[in-house]
Design a protein around this motif. Structure first.
Motif, short mmCIF file in Angstrom:
data_model
loop_
_atom_site.label_atom_id
_atom_site.label_comp_id
_atom_site.label_asym_id
_atom_site.label_seq_id
_atom_site.Cartn_x
_atom_site.Cartn_y
_atom_site.Cartn_z
N TRP A 110 0.81 -1.22 0.00
CA TRP A 110 0.00 0.00 0.00
C TRP A 110 0.85 1.27 0.00
N LEU A 111 2.13 1.14 0.39
CA LEU A 111 2.94 2.33 0.61
C LEU A 111 3.44 2.93 -0.71
N PRO A 112 3.79 4.22 -0.69
CA PRO A 112 4.28 4.87 -1.91
C PRO A 112 5.45 4.09 -2.50
N GLY A 113 5.46 3.97 -3.80
CA GLY A 113 6.53 3.24 -4.47
C GLY A 113 6.18 1.78 -4.70
N ASN A 114 5.19 1.28 -3.94
CA ASN A 114 4.81 -0.13 -4.09
C ASN A 114 3.30 -0.33 -4.00
N ASN A 115 2.56 0.76 -4.30
CA ASN A 115 1.10 0.71 -4.21
C ASN A 115 0.54 0.45 -5.62
N SER A 116 -0.35 -0.55 -5.72
CA SER A 116 -0.80 -0.94 -7.07
C SER A 116 -1.64 0.14 -7.77
N TYR A 117 -2.21 1.07 -7.02
CA TYR A 117 -3.02 2.10 -7.68
C TYR A 117 -2.21 3.36 -7.99
N GLU A 118 -1.06 3.49 -7.35
CA GLU A 118 -0.29 4.73 -7.47
C GLU A 118 0.18 4.95 -8.92
N ASN A 119 -0.01 6.16 -9.39
CA ASN A 119 0.46 6.56 -10.72
C ASN A 119 0.03 5.61 -11.82
N MET A 120 -1.14 5.04 -11.67
CA MET A 120 -1.62 4.07 -12.62
C MET A 120 -1.71 4.71 -14.02
N ALA A 121 -0.96 4.17 -14.94
CA ALA A 121 -1.02 4.57 -16.35
C ALA A 121 -0.71 6.04 -16.62
N ILE A 122 -0.09 6.70 -15.67
CA ILE A 122 0.29 8.09 -15.93
C ILE A 122 1.61 8.10 -16.70
N LYS A 123 1.59 8.75 -17.83
CA LYS A 123 2.81 8.79 -18.63
C LYS A 123 3.52 10.13 -18.46
N ASN A 124 3.16 10.82 -17.40
CA ASN A 124 3.87 12.03 -17.00
C ASN A 124 3.48 13.35 -17.67
N SER A 125 3.01 13.33 -18.90
CA SER A 125 2.70 14.62 -19.50
C SER A 125 1.47 15.22 -18.81
N ALA A 126 1.48 16.56 -18.69
CA ALA A 126 0.40 17.26 -17.99
C ALA A 126 -0.95 16.94 -18.63
N GLU A 127 -0.94 16.88 -19.93
CA GLU A 127 -2.17 16.59 -20.68
C GLU A 127 -2.71 15.20 -20.30
N GLN A 128 -1.78 14.23 -20.23
CA GLN A 128 -2.21 12.86 -19.89
C GLN A 128 -2.73 12.78 -18.46
N ILE A 129 -2.07 13.50 -17.56
CA ILE A 129 -2.53 13.49 -16.18
C ILE A 129 -3.94 14.08 -16.10
N LYS A 130 -4.13 15.18 -16.81
CA LYS A 130 -5.45 15.83 -16.82
C LYS A 130 -6.52 14.86 -17.35
N ASN A 131 -6.20 14.19 -18.43
CA ASN A 131 -7.14 13.23 -19.01
C ASN A 131 -7.41 12.06 -18.06
N HIS A 132 -6.36 11.65 -17.41
CA HIS A 132 -6.49 10.52 -16.50
C HIS A 132 -7.39 10.89 -15.31
N LYS A 133 -7.22 12.12 -14.84
CA LYS A 133 -8.07 12.57 -13.73
C LYS A 133 -9.53 12.63 -14.16
N LEU A 134 -9.75 13.10 -15.37
CA LEU A 134 -11.12 13.16 -15.87
C LEU A 134 -11.71 11.76 -16.01
N PHE A 135 -10.88 10.83 -16.45
CA PHE A 135 -11.34 9.44 -16.57
C PHE A 135 -11.85 8.93 -15.22
N TRP A 136 -11.04 9.14 -14.17
CA TRP A 136 -11.41 8.62 -12.86
C TRP A 136 -12.62 9.33 -12.27
N LYS A 137 -12.71 10.64 -12.56
CA LYS A 137 -13.88 11.39 -12.10
C LYS A 137 -15.15 10.80 -12.73
N THR A 138 -15.06 10.50 -14.00
CA THR A 138 -16.20 9.93 -14.72
C THR A 138 -16.51 8.52 -14.19
#
Ligand SMILES: [Zn+2]
Length: 440
Positions: free
Chosen positions: A276-304
């Protein structure tokens, strides 16, 4: 709500509920003046592993009944259930066997060797397994990801053997065929929304609004069909709401949960298993490829994704589908016992009234498991919680636990606190990674 009642408990049963009761001297009197008595709570989606302290964490949070949705240590859980039935301090345990899947290919076969899932590729294998589980004394069989043939063999054999099939909505089956498949319960509301996303043709940030429109037009029809077939649905809403928090803000998320009570081995994980801890949590940074645009899209996905859960739960309740409170405990971030109280608040925020929420965590699950708990009523198992504040005024008041009665055993606040303290100390003694920065 009923006023000024006396509840008489003998051994582990409620023997009388009335205004005026005369009773012999040998009874212990618990004065509940000014307090609120509710049935013990039920978590209909638990995963016990090897940490027996989980049983106490449930009790300390008023959870006196759980449905275990398969685990790698099922034999151990069968033993715990036997001990509980013989009077050990434990919630009542209902056990679903399996996590039945069909897997093909070399990698899957190797994974199966290491106990990743139970593999049934043919109807014959599935039928044999159902008979085996029935004879071992399981209460239900959990379908996870079988192929269509195996799923229908599973439900057919289970009907012959008189054991229910519960669990996931197999992707190979799909909603339309699922209604008639004979499975009597869905382990997550998410199974429904996931299936609608698939039918819609996939959902991402650029079509999220259209998807939600699609879901809103179809949610009632889906609920009506589930109701027609008497299919019960476990909620597991809070864990889904937690995923974006774990995904994007793990450090702060961990500060909001009762991390110190969770088995240290589990939160730390290992080379082979995520924790569960940072660095070894299965949900952490799931599919984030680092670009701001991708993070924004990813957040919208989860909100939906979360919004879709809310739409579906409301449609289920509106159309009379039996929804039971469940947490998926021991999943990342989901601490046994504590998480059920979080789940109740999530359901309340989603739009269920306080009494609908309590129903989903008491009467409904007891009915689903054909258990004699779930109500303050003569003949029922004495599983009760004494609260200092009224839960019908605010669901958060389910946290004001002054005492828990489990299978007739009385645990006052002092005892509950001692239990919690001993678990915290035991965990601290076996911890390899310091978690102080996540504690408030
Ligand atoms: Zn689960």
């Amino acid at each position: 709500m009923l006023d000024s009642l006396t509840v008489l408990i003998k051994d582990n049963k409620i023997t009388q509920v009335a205004k005026e009761i005369s009773f012999p001297n040998e009874y212990n009197i618990i004065d509940g003046t000014g307090q609120y008595l509710i049935p013990g709570l039920v978590d209909t989606h638990a995963h016990l592993h090897r940490s027996k302290n989980d049983l106490l964490l449930y009790l300390a949070n008023g959870v006196t009944h759980i449905a275990n949705n398969n685990s790698e240590s099922d034999n151990l859980i069968l033993k715990w259930r036997k001990e509980a039935n013989e009077g050990a301090l434990s919630p009542k345990i209902y056990i679903a066997a399996g996590g039945m899947s069909s897997k093909k290919g070399l990698i899957q076969r190797i994974k199966t060797l290491f106990g990743d899932a139970i593999k049934y590729n043919t109807p014959t294998q599935a039928r044999r397994a159902v008979r085996k589980f029935k004879s071992q004394g399981y209460d239900a069989i959990k379908s996870y990801n079988p192929n269509t043939e195996v799923h229908f063999a599973l439900t057919d054999e289970a009907e012959k053997q008189g054991i229910p099939v519960i669990g996931h909505l197999p992707p190979s089956v799909g909603l339309e065929d699922f209604y008639n498949s004979g499975q009597s319960q869905l382990a997550h509301v998410e199974e429904i929304t996931k299936s609608t996303i698939k039918e819609f043709g996939g959902m991402w940030s650029d079509n999220s609004e259209e998807y939600l429109k699609y879901l809103k037009t179809n949610a009632d029809q889906i609920a009506i069909k589930l109701k027609e077939k008497n299919i019960v649905v476990s909620s597991t809403l809070w864990i889904i709401e937690s995923i974006p928090k774990q995904n994007f803000d793990i450090d702060n998320f961990l500060k909001t949960i009762e991390l110190e009570y969770q088995n240290p081995g589990q939160i730390e994980g290992s080379q082979l298993a995520k924790g569960w801890l940072p660095g070894n949590n299965s949900y952490e940074n799931m599919a984030i490829k680092n670009s701001a645009e991708q993070i924004k899209n990813h957040k919208l996905f989860w909100k939906t994704y979360v919004h879709a859960m809310h739409i579906m739960i409301k449609a289920l309740i509106k159309n009379g589908v039996t929804v039971t409170a469940g947490t998926d405990s021991n999943g990342p971030g989901v601490v046994a016992g504590f998480s059920l109280l979080d789940e109740l608040e999530s359901l309340n925020r989603c739009g269920l009234t306080e009494s609908q929420v309590l129903y989903a965590a008491t009467v409904a699950p007891a009915q689903w498991m054909q258990s004699n708990a779930g109500k303050v009523e003569i003949g029922r198992r004495a599983d009760l919680i004494l609260l200092t504040k009224n839960p019908l005024e605010d669901i958060k008041n389910t946290r004001t636990i002054n005492a828990v009665i489990t299978n007739g055993k009385y645990l006052d606040r002092i005892t509950l606190d001692k239990i919690l303290l001993s678990i915290r100390l035991a965990n601290n003694n076996s911890r390899k990674i310091n978690i102080d920065k996540f504690l408030n």
